[in-house]
Scaffold this active site. Sequence first.
Site, mmCIF file in Angstrom:
data_model
loop_
_atom_site.group_PDB
_atom_site.id
_atom_site.type_symbol
_atom_site.label_atom_id
_atom_site.label_comp_id
_atom_site.label_asym_id
_atom_site.label_seq_id
_atom_site.Cartn_x
_atom_site.Cartn_y
_atom_site.Cartn_z
ATOM 1 N N ASP A 37 18.948 -23.919 -19.915
ATOM 2 C CA ASP A 37 18.244 -23.845 -18.636
ATOM 3 C C ASP A 37 17.587 -25.184 -18.297
ATOM 4 O OD1 ASP A 37 18.890 -21.170 -18.291
ATOM 5 O OD2 ASP A 37 17.117 -20.477 -19.371
ATOM 6 N N PRO A 38 17.327 -25.445 -17.023
ATOM 7 C CA PRO A 38 16.682 -26.704 -16.635
ATOM 8 C C PRO A 38 15.343 -26.952 -17.337
ATOM 9 C CG PRO A 38 17.565 -25.609 -14.702
ATOM 10 C CD PRO A 38 17.732 -24.644 -15.832
#
Length: 311
Positions: A37-38
């Site tokens: 995920d970012p």
Amino acid sequence: MPVYAVDKPLKRTSHDVVSRARRLLGTRRVGHTGTLDPLASGVLVLCSESSTKLVQFMDSDSKDYLAWISLGAATLTLDAEGPVTETAFATPPGVTEVEAVLRDFIGHQRQIPPQYSALQVGGQRAYAVARAGGALELPARSVVIHDLRLLGVYPSLAAVPPRFAPGEDNVWAPAESGRFFPLPEALGEFPTLVVWARVGSGTYLRSLARDIGERLGMPAHLSGLARTRVGQFQLSGACMLEDLPNAAGIDDLGALELSRLALDARTAKDLRDGKRPDTELQGRYAAVLQDELVAVVDADGHQLRVVRAWH
């Protein structure tokens, strides 16, 4: 072409990293073996050129994480991206209570994925529907959690030691001279658990944070995440993204954690030609000729099935 372990920066998507790697390596053929995920950092394994064939054999590798779980607030995304959807007064739980909860999660579990995920139902991406204000019916999935270790309970995210280092069996723990992990901006002053996790493929740490909070009787979200291992690839051996052109990487055979099946020249040619000779072997193998990868095969005890052959 080599397989690389990259240290993904915070606030960059896995697709961002792949796009940058394509420019740095001068090729369009770059893929990764498992999305981060970012708001997560750490090990992202990249395969380039002909090594992209390996992705399908590496995405099931187990993974290690450091997870920061903040109690007292739930979010739409289940992590620090937010927004906060629910709050409740939370005092830091006792170590004994948290450790008992963590033990309940070890082993095979049924886990409901996050709405903000890339899963598809009926051709629709869950995150696209969620961003439009909707929600898909995401069935619980079978996952396995190999180990969970509580590293500390803290009054807030800011109170957590900033540095960690690997110890025995590569279990990371707070250490004064360890590695600094940047974290997303905190959504508030919430009691925070730091947990080391070893999980099987397909396990969502955001969902685990949500579920741990529920077991403790309060809303929770994943306020930070760092992946410290993917299969044989350790964070200590990962290169920075911008250093990728000078990184040595690992060759195809070295990147596969599979038993090796030694071939003679004739059998190697048969596999490359798509022939499936009889065998009493059972399981998945890296088929090699003089330490050169020829194919990845599956054997059911009677036939050798070619999964992918190299020319």
